[in-house]
Scaffold this active site. Structure first.
Site, PDB file in Angstrom:
ATOM      1  N   LYS A 186       0.797  -1.233   0.000  1.00  0.00           N
ATOM      2  CA  LYS A 186       0.000   0.000   0.000  1.00  0.00           C
ATOM      3  C   LYS A 186       0.827   1.281   0.000  1.00  0.00           C
ATOM      4  O   LYS A 186       0.393   2.302  -0.516  1.00  0.00           O
ATOM      5  CB  LYS A 186      -0.964  -0.016   1.186  1.00  0.00           C
ATOM      6  CG  LYS A 186      -2.086  -1.034   0.985  1.00  0.00           C
ATOM      7  CD  LYS A 186      -3.191  -0.846   1.989  1.00  0.00           C
ATOM      8  CE  LYS A 186      -4.429  -1.621   1.595  1.00  0.00           C
ATOM      9  NZ  LYS A 186      -4.268  -3.080   1.810  1.00  0.00           N
ATOM     10  N   GLU A 199      -9.627   6.579   3.749  1.00  0.00           N
ATOM     11  CA  GLU A 199     -10.492   5.618   4.408  1.00  0.00           C
ATOM     12  C   GLU A 199      -9.630   4.418   4.770  1.00  0.00           C
ATOM     13  O   GLU A 199      -8.596   4.186   4.142  1.00  0.00           O
ATOM     14  CB  GLU A 199     -11.598   5.170   3.456  1.00  0.00           C
ATOM     15  CG  GLU A 199     -11.202   4.050   2.482  1.00  0.00           C
ATOM     16  CD  GLU A 199     -10.156   4.439   1.426  1.00  0.00           C
ATOM     17  OE1 GLU A 199      -9.945   5.643   1.215  1.00  0.00           O
ATOM     18  OE2 GLU A 199      -9.548   3.516   0.821  1.00  0.00           O
ATOM     19  N   SER A 248       1.717  -9.824  -0.980  1.00  0.00           N
ATOM     20  CA  SER A 248       1.293  -8.425  -0.847  1.00  0.00           C
ATOM     21  C   SER A 248       1.563  -7.810   0.516  1.00  0.00           C
ATOM     22  O   SER A 248       1.727  -6.605   0.631  1.00  0.00           O
ATOM     23  CB  SER A 248      -0.191  -8.296  -1.182  1.00  0.00           C
ATOM     24  OG  SER A 248      -0.970  -9.158  -0.384  1.00  0.00           O
TER      25      SER A 248
HETATM   26  C1  LIG Z   1      -5.180  -4.041   1.471  1.00  0.00           C
HETATM   27  C2  LIG Z   1      -4.498  -5.328   1.192  1.00  0.00           C
HETATM   28  C3  LIG Z   1      -4.907  -6.191   0.152  1.00  0.00           C
HETATM   29  C4  LIG Z   1      -6.124  -5.927  -0.700  1.00  0.00           C
HETATM   30  O1  LIG Z   1      -6.093  -4.778  -1.450  1.00  0.00           O
HETATM   31  P1  LIG Z   1      -5.835  -4.777  -3.032  1.00  0.00           P
HETATM   32  O2  LIG Z   1      -6.180  -3.407  -3.441  1.00  0.00           O
HETATM   33  O3  LIG Z   1      -6.741  -5.820  -3.628  1.00  0.00           O
HETATM   34  O4  LIG Z   1      -4.423  -5.131  -3.235  1.00  0.00           O
HETATM   35  C5  LIG Z   1      -4.168  -7.328  -0.100  1.00  0.00           C
HETATM   36  N1  LIG Z   1      -3.099  -7.650   0.663  1.00  0.00           N
HETATM   37  C6  LIG Z   1      -2.680  -6.866   1.677  1.00  0.00           C
HETATM   38  C7  LIG Z   1      -1.500  -7.286   2.475  1.00  0.00           C
HETATM   39  C8  LIG Z   1      -3.366  -5.690   1.986  1.00  0.00           C
HETATM   40  O5  LIG Z   1      -2.947  -4.925   3.010  1.00  0.00           O
END
Ligand SMILES: *Cc1c(COP(=O)(O)O)cnc(C)c1O
Length: 412
Positions: free
Chosen positions: A92, A114, A381
């Site tokens: 993020k 948000e 992610s």
């Molecule tokens: C917020 C988040 C997601 C989901 O958000 P996307 O916009 O679909 O990437 C996925 N993995 C992690 C670790 C997150 O913090």
């Protein structure tokens, strides 16, 4: 600065999806944002500033790790793109750095955001502090209760957290409130939207700030393994980490792409966040896309063990990619995600975020069918530290002897 000109079109549409469904008062702010973004994209100074912040503040480039022991368990060769190693623990921060730099360029001293689980709130608060911006984060009271630690992190980073006590008191309600704030203060405020959602130009610019994931992956994979991967896998909430990985490979049809949504307690239970199952078209939070709604167009309650995937709409570009058959969408249940969380932790020494665990679960389920010579990149992610108490709670409910459950008599 990657300059992707293919989509969306001039009106912000990805095929029949996307666009701008917002009050008149926001049109000017969206126009201004788009114009500033297009200028910034051509500006070497901006590119240099972004690159240095991504490198020295966020920690890019992130490594690509060959996961040998996990590969054995999955039955195909797996590489992990380590977005979990970034500052604040997930992908993020790529987006919040980019948008806070844009806010500063536009001369706006205040940003709002948000947040659901608090991850986007923390990433926005961190970038705002770094670039000297005032920061207000909207969060549902229910989410704030569940994610108390992230509320405290945001406050320590100097942000004000405004709790939203309406509707289901979660992410959807926090977005409503953030949009309301923006309408009243567009002159001095930029809205740092957290995924590839919302009105144009957000789905485009959030995507572009995450494209670095796929660009790095392409070069790192060629250097480490040679050629292109056969498969890319990522979890999909709004869809920002997935599009960040996929976008650089969209013209490579031989590279199969899979987005994994939250299957919750299973599709049949109705308790999930798999928008691609019914493919129902509607408008939510300023964009036309696929979402979970009932026959009267009321937004349905969603469920996932991971807060980051628990949202009723998917980004409009994903709806368009699905319609063209360019990306396959699948889902994994809570149960499968928890099993994948444990598998990666024990075999590779990495606690993945529960969101990420959905992508890993898909690979564990399908890997053997793909075969040992298939080379897959999974977007890791985020890290799982934020999810430890949730994992312990669920495991303890399932089996009291599991870690976090009541210890058997005689054990300390
Ligand atoms: C917020 C988040 C997601 C989901 O958000 P996307 O916009 O679909 O990437 C996925 N993995 C992690 C670790 C997150 O913090």
């Amino acid at each position: 600065m990657p300059a992707s000109t293919s989509t969306p079109d001039a009106t912000g549409h990805f095929g029949p999806f996307g666009g701008r469904y917002v009050p008149e008062t926001l049109i000017h702010a969206l126009d201004q944002l788009e114009a500033e973004y297009r200028r910034a994209r051509e500006d070497r100074g901006f590119a240099a500033e972004l690159e240095s912040a991504l490198r020295d503040f966020a920690g890019r480039p992130t490594p690509l790790l060959r996961a040998s022991r996990f590969s054995e368990a999955a039955g195909c060769e797996v590489f992990l793109k380590r977005e979990d190693l970034l500052h604040t623990g997930a992908h993020k921060i790529n987006n919040t750095i980019g948008q806070c730099l844009l806010a500063r360029r536009m001369g706006k001293p205040r940003v709002i955001a948000e947040t659901g689980a608090g991850q986007h709130g923390v990433a926005t608060a961190a970038a705002a502090a770094r670039f000297g911006l005032e920061c207000v984060v909207y969060m549902g009271t229910e989410d704030a209760r569940r994610q108390h630690l992230n509320v405290e992190r945001m406050k320590l980073l100097g942000a004000e957290v405004r709790e939203v006590d309406s509707g289901s008191r979660t992410l959807k309600d926090a977005i409503n409130e953030a949009l309301r704030d923006w309408v009243t203060r567009v002159e001095d405020t930029h809205y740092v939207l957290g995924s590839v959602l919302g009105p144009h130009p957000f789905p485009m610019l959030v995507r572009d700030f995450h494209r670095v994931i796929g660009i790095e992956t392409r070069a790192q994979f060629a250097a480490a393994a040679g050629g292109l991967p056969d498969l890319l896998v990522a979890c999909v909430g709004g869809g920002s980490n997935a599009i960040g990985l996929f976008h650089e490979f969209l013209d490579d049809r031989a590279v199969h792409k899979v987005g994994v949504e939250a299957g919750g307690h299973g599709i049949a239970s109705g308790l999930h966040a798999a928008r691609m199952v019914e493919k129902s078209v509607g408008v939510l939070h300023g964009t036309r896309t696929l979402l979970l709604q009932d026959e009267r167009g009321m937004i349905r309650e969603t469920h996932s063990v991971s807060a980051g995937l628990d949202y009723p709409a998917i980004g409009p570009e994903h709806a368009w990619l699905a319609q063209q058959g360019l990306v396959e969408y699948a889902h994994a249940t809570d149960e499968e995600a928890l099993a994948a969380f444990e598998t990666l932790s024990r075999l590779e020494g990495i606690l993945p975020a529960l969101e990420t665990a959905h992508a890993l679960a898909w690979v564990l389920r399908e890997g053997r069918g793909l075969g040992a010579t298939t080379r897959a990149v999974v977007n890791l992610s985020g890290r799982g530290d934020k999810d430890v108490s949730e994992v312990l709670r669920v495991l303890a409910a399932r089996d009291p002897a599991a870690p976090g459950g009541s210890p058997p008599a005689g054990r300390p």
